[in-house]
Design a protein around this motif. Sequence first.
Motif, PDB file in Angstrom:
ATOM      1  N   GLN A   1       0.254  70.900  47.702  1.00 35.24           N
ATOM      2  CA  GLN A   1       0.905  72.206  47.689  1.00 35.24           C
ATOM      3  C   GLN A   1       1.397  72.587  46.298  1.00 35.24           C
ATOM      4  O   GLN A   1       2.117  73.562  46.128  1.00 35.24           O
ATOM      5  CB  GLN A   1       2.064  72.244  48.689  1.00 35.24           C
ATOM      6  N   SER A   2       1.001  71.822  45.326  1.00 33.02           N
ATOM      7  CA  SER A   2       1.374  72.082  43.943  1.00 33.02           C
ATOM      8  C   SER A   2       0.309  71.466  43.048  1.00 33.02           C
ATOM      9  O   SER A   2      -0.322  70.468  43.422  1.00 33.02           O
ATOM     10  CB  SER A   2       2.745  71.453  43.649  1.00 33.02           C
ATOM     11  N   ALA A   3       0.101  72.081  41.899  1.00 33.34           N
ATOM     12  CA  ALA A   3      -0.885  71.519  40.975  1.00 33.34           C
ATOM     13  C   ALA A   3      -0.447  70.151  40.469  1.00 33.34           C
ATOM     14  O   ALA A   3      -1.266  69.243  40.297  1.00 33.34           O
ATOM     15  CB  ALA A   3      -1.101  72.475  39.800  1.00 33.34           C
ATOM     16  N   TYR A   4       0.851  70.017  40.225  1.00 36.36           N
ATOM     17  CA  TYR A   4       1.409  68.756  39.727  1.00 36.36           C
ATOM     18  C   TYR A   4       2.541  68.290  40.631  1.00 36.36           C
ATOM     19  O   TYR A   4       3.162  69.092  41.343  1.00 36.36           O
ATOM     20  CB  TYR A   4       1.979  68.933  38.314  1.00 36.36           C
ATOM     21  N   THR A   5       2.832  67.001  40.546  1.00 39.66           N
ATOM     22  CA  THR A   5       4.031  66.457  41.156  1.00 39.66           C
ATOM     23  C   THR A   5       4.636  65.457  40.179  1.00 39.66           C
ATOM     24  O   THR A   5       4.074  65.208  39.099  1.00 39.66           O
ATOM     25  CB  THR A   5       3.727  65.795  42.502  1.00 39.66           C
ATOM     26  N   ALA A   6       5.773  64.892  40.523  1.00 41.37           N
ATOM     27  CA  ALA A   6       6.405  63.917  39.645  1.00 41.37           C
ATOM     28  C   ALA A   6       5.609  62.612  39.659  1.00 41.37           C
ATOM     29  O   ALA A   6       5.121  62.181  40.698  1.00 41.37           O
ATOM     30  CB  ALA A   6       7.837  63.668  40.095  1.00 41.37           C
ATOM     31  N   ARG A   7       5.494  62.007  38.487  1.00 39.33           N
ATOM     32  CA  ARG A   7       4.746  60.749  38.368  1.00 39.33           C
ATOM     33  C   ARG A   7       5.657  59.537  38.341  1.00 39.33           C
ATOM     34  O   ARG A   7       5.319  58.482  38.861  1.00 39.33           O
ATOM     35  CB  ARG A   7       3.897  60.814  37.096  1.00 39.33           C
ATOM     36  N   LEU A   8       6.805  59.667  37.721  1.00 39.60           N
ATOM     37  CA  LEU A   8       7.776  58.582  37.626  1.00 39.60           C
ATOM     38  C   LEU A   8       9.120  59.101  38.129  1.00 39.60           C
ATOM     39  O   LEU A   8       9.421  60.286  37.990  1.00 39.60           O
ATOM     40  CB  LEU A   8       7.916  58.084  36.182  1.00 39.60           C
ATOM     41  N   PRO A   9       9.946  58.221  38.689  1.00 38.53           N
ATOM     42  CA  PRO A   9      11.243  58.675  39.212  1.00 38.53           C
ATOM     43  C   PRO A   9      12.288  58.826  38.116  1.00 38.53           C
ATOM     44  O   PRO A   9      13.281  58.093  38.063  1.00 38.53           O
ATOM     45  CB  PRO A   9      11.608  57.546  40.192  1.00 38.53           C
ATOM     46  N   LEU A  10      12.072  59.822  37.263  1.00 31.75           N
ATOM     47  CA  LEU A  10      13.047  60.033  36.194  1.00 31.75           C
ATOM     48  C   LEU A  10      12.850  61.386  35.520  1.00 31.75           C
ATOM     49  O   LEU A  10      11.782  62.002  35.596  1.00 31.75           O
ATOM     50  CB  LEU A  10      12.956  58.926  35.140  1.00 31.75           C
ATOM     51  N   LEU A  11      13.911  61.836  34.891  1.00 34.80           N
ATOM     52  CA  LEU A  11      13.875  62.896  33.892  1.00 34.80           C
ATOM     53  C   LEU A  11      14.318  62.268  32.574  1.00 34.80           C
ATOM     54  O   LEU A  11      15.142  61.343  32.575  1.00 34.80           O
ATOM     55  CB  LEU A  11      14.838  64.032  34.244  1.00 34.80           C
ATOM     56  N   VAL A  12      13.816  62.774  31.471  1.00 35.93           N
ATOM     57  CA  VAL A  12      14.233  62.297  30.159  1.00 35.93           C
ATOM     58  C   VAL A  12      14.911  63.450  29.430  1.00 35.93           C
ATOM     59  O   VAL A  12      14.374  64.563  29.388  1.00 35.93           O
ATOM     60  CB  VAL A  12      13.041  61.761  29.344  1.00 35.93           C
ATOM     61  N   ARG A  13      16.087  63.182  28.892  1.00 40.11           N
ATOM     62  CA  ARG A  13      16.791  64.179  28.103  1.00 40.11           C
ATOM     63  C   ARG A  13      16.255  64.107  26.683  1.00 40.11           C
ATOM     64  O   ARG A  13      16.357  63.073  26.020  1.00 40.11           O
ATOM     65  CB  ARG A  13      18.294  63.912  28.155  1.00 40.11           C
ATOM     66  N   GLU A  14      15.659  65.186  26.225  1.00 39.06           N
ATOM     67  CA  GLU A  14      14.955  65.168  24.941  1.00 39.06           C
ATOM     68  C   GLU A  14      15.892  64.899  23.776  1.00 39.06           C
ATOM     69  O   GLU A  14      15.519  64.225  22.805  1.00 39.06           O
ATOM     70  CB  GLU A  14      14.236  66.504  24.746  1.00 39.06           C
ATOM     71  N   SER A  15      17.109  65.385  23.848  1.00 42.46           N
ATOM     72  CA  SER A  15      18.021  65.298  22.709  1.00 42.46           C
ATOM     73  C   SER A  15      18.340  63.869  22.314  1.00 42.46           C
ATOM     74  O   SER A  15      18.446  63.559  21.124  1.00 42.46           O
ATOM     75  CB  SER A  15      19.316  66.056  23.021  1.00 42.46           C
ATOM     76  N   ASP A  16      18.489  62.977  23.289  1.00 38.87           N
ATOM     77  CA  ASP A  16      18.852  61.602  22.958  1.00 38.87           C
ATOM     78  C   ASP A  16      17.957  60.556  23.613  1.00 38.87           C
ATOM     79  O   ASP A  16      18.195  59.355  23.494  1.00 38.87           O
ATOM     80  CB  ASP A  16      20.317  61.330  23.336  1.00 38.87           C
ATOM     81  N   GLY A  17      16.924  61.007  24.328  1.00 37.11           N
ATOM     82  CA  GLY A  17      16.007  60.078  24.973  1.00 37.11           C
ATOM     83  C   GLY A  17      16.558  59.391  26.200  1.00 37.11           C
ATOM     84  O   GLY A  17      15.936  58.455  26.708  1.00 37.11           O
ATOM     85  N   ALA A  18      17.713  59.855  26.698  1.00 38.56           N
ATOM     86  CA  ALA A  18      18.311  59.225  27.870  1.00 38.56           C
ATOM     87  C   ALA A  18      17.400  59.393  29.089  1.00 38.56           C
ATOM     88  O   ALA A  18      16.876  60.477  29.343  1.00 38.56           O
ATOM     89  CB  ALA A  18      19.677  59.834  28.151  1.00 38.56           C
TER      90      ALA A  18
END
Length: 615
Positions: free
Chosen positions: A76-93
């Motif tokens: 139902q979507s072209a993409y889905t999540a691949r890994l169980p995480l988000l990464v904060r770009e500013s500090d790589g958290a």
Amino acid sequence: MTEALETTDGRDGDSSGEAEEAELLIRVLGALLREDVVGLRTRGTVLERPDGPWLRLPADETAGALLLPLAPDGYQSAYTARLPLLVRESDGARLSTVDAVLTALRALADPEDHEGFDAFAEECRQTLATMRLHARTRDEADTVLTKRHGDDPGAWLGLDGGLAYEALAARLDHPVYPTSRGRAGLDEAQLRAYAPEFRPDFALRWLALPRAAVTVPGGEATLPACWPTTAELGLPHLEGTHLPFPVHPLTLGDALHDALRESGLEGEAVPAESARLSVVPTLSMRTVALTVDPALHLKLPLATATLGLRNRRTIKPRTLIDGAEGQRLLEKVIAREPRFARSVLQADETVYAHAGHELLAVLCRRYPAGLEGSTVVPMAALLGRAPGGRLVIDHLADRYYGGEPLALLDAFLTLLFDWQTTLFGYGIGLESHQQNISLVLDRAAGGTRLRLLFKDNDAPRINTVRLRDTLGADAPDPEDFADPRIFSDGDRPVLDLFTTITLHLCAGSYAFGLARHGRAPLGRLLGLVRDRLAEAAERLGTGAGEPGAALRAAVLDAPELPIKAMVTAGTLLSKERSGAADINKHYASGPNYLLPEALPANSSLRSPRLPTGIF
């Protein structure tokens, strides 16, 4: 109300706790991406990196950019999540807990929606606790089922055996809604005592309500013979003035007191001290089967919510009216289409009672007789794990289709599409999802016989123009139904329901699910879905203005298909913010996985018809 199910980690040495959180987070991220929450789809940019694609959601004044690793989806979507995480770009958290991810996304949301994000975060905590409970109790639950129903899940027969399949389905995630296993506000003791996955028995509680306050359309004589009298409930002085009314034990307490006060019955309703009628919960939890008569189910309101904060498990009296009228309408169609008299069964839902409040209502559902020697399995259980580890569909395939699960899939898709497209030709779309359809399987002369058993037809969508053209004088008056949203003058609402329920939940989810379990290549499975739907549409006629042409254009050949935006409408946004007239029929859009060019390369675009008899 007791304390809600513990939502802290509380693993007590259970090493699977982190695995459950990762599984839930993947599902949550996939759903939020699919529904374009905080602009994940429309504002995000896909970046190609050495390990695969990532989505970058840009920064704003209050938060830094977020990065989400992606995988191709297609369902139902072209993409889905691949890994169980988000990464904060500013500090790589790396944000790898549900709470951390939702906190980061909440910061990007409109302040008016923060309350919805907080509610969804609690919904996720509740679901995570339930998932961990399910993991801890899997072996225990399997033992209960095999002790009650036998060691061979393929041989669980009749409506009583169907309750075992309902228990397995309750441990399976919904194909779309990520927190489907959560029930708001219930603790572990309550789940063990009343939830279907634990296959408990319990007795109903009763209120004596003034007869004048209770509506029973067919009269009290239509109520089941097992209905207790006020004398049997220890209230002989109310005989003649009050009617016993069943109450689910979980509804006792403040919620019921509020309902009685709002209904003006607080001083006239008399609770019975004794419990009567032993019952077993079904997959819906608020619907229970009588232990002594599994063909009789009572649907009772619960003061909880599932599939979204606003998806309360109460029973609005108007839905009882619409369910009975929906059943009568389908009976008219079957009378005109006699081939379905042998293959489509309906539960009788014309007997009900209510006292004008959504917590004071009961539906007395009666299943057809003669199912004792048949396997009766809700579609929702097919991909569930049976005791021993195999899928339910594998056990059924062994018993009825020579060990070929694709033969079973082929058989039920053929019948399902034949019936549902025939209804579309009459202008009718049913909200008959996996929970509301059961497969009825048995051995008849010449091989396996498959029938479909339907219930809960209280929320259809109907094109009045098509209905009048096909039924003529037999077409019901829209005034016979209580919900005006049921009727329209066009196909769009009917097509939306057909696509999101019949196609996505009852067909597409099995193609993707069986492929995920390695039963066949995805292309072959999707080709089978497309071919059987195309054949059914062809039977309706595909000339200009014919219903088959409308189905082909809107479903088979459309560049995109409607999808349910269930998290958005059910919890995250208020109705004012989402614009949802009906939280269960609020749509976004997704890719059409049935397009020939969308089918994986190993698809056979003309699927051979698989044998459906006994091998």
